[in-house]
Design an enzyme around this catalytic site. Sequence first.
Site, PDB file in Angstrom:
ATOM      1  N   ARG A 157       0.960  -1.313   0.050  1.00  0.00           N
ATOM      2  CA  ARG A 157       0.128   0.125  -0.226  1.00  0.00           C
ATOM      3  C   ARG A 157       0.825   1.221   0.167  1.00  0.00           C
ATOM      4  O   ARG A 157       1.818   1.333   0.814  1.00  0.00           O
ATOM      5  CB  ARG A 157      -0.961   0.005   1.401  1.00  0.00           C
ATOM      6  CG  ARG A 157      -1.679   1.311   1.486  1.00  0.00           C
ATOM      7  CD  ARG A 157      -2.971   1.485   0.668  1.00  0.00           C
ATOM      8  NE  ARG A 157      -3.730   2.763   0.606  1.00  0.00           N
ATOM      9  CZ  ARG A 157      -4.713   3.089   1.417  1.00  0.00           C
ATOM     10  NH1 ARG A 157      -4.961   1.998   2.374  1.00  0.00           N
ATOM     11  NH2 ARG A 157      -5.146   3.980   1.351  1.00  0.00           N
ATOM     12  N   ARG A 170      -6.674   0.743  -4.437  1.00  0.00           N
ATOM     13  CA  ARG A 170      -5.660   0.156  -3.573  1.00  0.00           C
ATOM     14  C   ARG A 170      -5.510  -1.064  -3.221  1.00  0.00           C
ATOM     15  O   ARG A 170      -6.259  -1.881  -3.458  1.00  0.00           O
ATOM     16  CB  ARG A 170      -5.628   0.868  -1.946  1.00  0.00           C
ATOM     17  CG  ARG A 170      -6.858   0.429  -1.068  1.00  0.00           C
ATOM     18  CD  ARG A 170      -8.238   1.235  -1.113  1.00  0.00           C
ATOM     19  NE  ARG A 170      -8.424   2.507  -1.621  1.00  0.00           N
ATOM     20  CZ  ARG A 170      -8.680   3.396  -0.864  1.00  0.00           C
ATOM     21  NH1 ARG A 170      -9.005   3.160   0.663  1.00  0.00           N
ATOM     22  NH2 ARG A 170      -8.944   4.585  -1.070  1.00  0.00           N
ATOM     23  N   ASP A 195      -6.431  -1.723   2.405  1.00  0.00           N
ATOM     24  CA  ASP A 195      -6.901  -0.683   3.300  1.00  0.00           C
ATOM     25  C   ASP A 195      -7.397  -1.180   4.604  1.00  0.00           C
ATOM     26  O   ASP A 195      -8.563  -2.339   4.546  1.00  0.00           O
ATOM     27  CB  ASP A 195      -7.908   0.223   2.516  1.00  0.00           C
ATOM     28  CG  ASP A 195      -8.258   1.548   3.331  1.00  0.00           C
ATOM     29  OD1 ASP A 195      -7.614   1.988   4.301  1.00  0.00           O
ATOM     30  OD2 ASP A 195      -9.731   1.810   3.237  1.00  0.00           O
ATOM     31  N   ASP A 235      -8.732  -0.390   8.297  1.00  0.00           N
ATOM     32  CA  ASP A 235      -9.284   0.918   9.061  1.00  0.00           C
ATOM     33  C   ASP A 235      -9.565   0.083  10.396  1.00  0.00           C
ATOM     34  O   ASP A 235      -9.837  -0.886  10.591  1.00  0.00           O
ATOM     35  CB  ASP A 235     -10.661   1.521   8.525  1.00  0.00           C
ATOM     36  CG  ASP A 235     -10.433   1.921   7.378  1.00  0.00           C
ATOM     37  OD1 ASP A 235      -9.242   2.980   7.094  1.00  0.00           O
ATOM     38  OD2 ASP A 235     -11.197   2.109   6.617  1.00  0.00           O
TER      39      ASP A 235
END
Length: 184
Positions: A89, A115, A118, A120
């Site tokens: 990333r 991407r 990811d 989170d």
Amino acid sequence: MGSNLPPPNVRKGVPGGDPADNLVRAVAALAALPGIVVGAVSSVYRTEPQGYRDQPWFANQVARLECGPGVTPEGLLDDLLAVERAMGRRRAYSPEDGPGGVEGAPDASLRYAPRTIDIDLLLFGDAVRDTPRLTLPHPRMRERAFVLVPLHEIAPELAFPDGQSLIHALKSLTFTLHEGCIGQ
């Protein structure tokens, strides 16, 4: 977790791979973190892009992490970002650096660009944070069916730190769910 690009080796011409493969790799990397045990992991959902829509659909998934006593929200965030970097990333937008981020992106709209991975940090128990580096609960999670649907799968009785139930947040959204695909 989300991905809409194949693993980096696939982009270089090696046969095979799918964005969902990145989710499998991410869960394995999370399980290898010190002080972390991966608990429930949702199904993989194919989801419509948010923000920047001219890109492939995402593969999304939610995992519950059981954290040891020495793990802090900020420390976990550092670990999640390290896993993202190890998986290839490269952020075009960084909250700390602003538009341009680490790659010199021209504007913040690239925050939602394609991407490889990811990851989170959505919640950390009942912790509440509002700093330039970390906001807990995640500031946009209650707006996103691609977060709430898989979260409901693994934690249907969840309540947010402010007391709102997950099911109430989910019912407030307009979305479609058909055969593992979420449109919003």
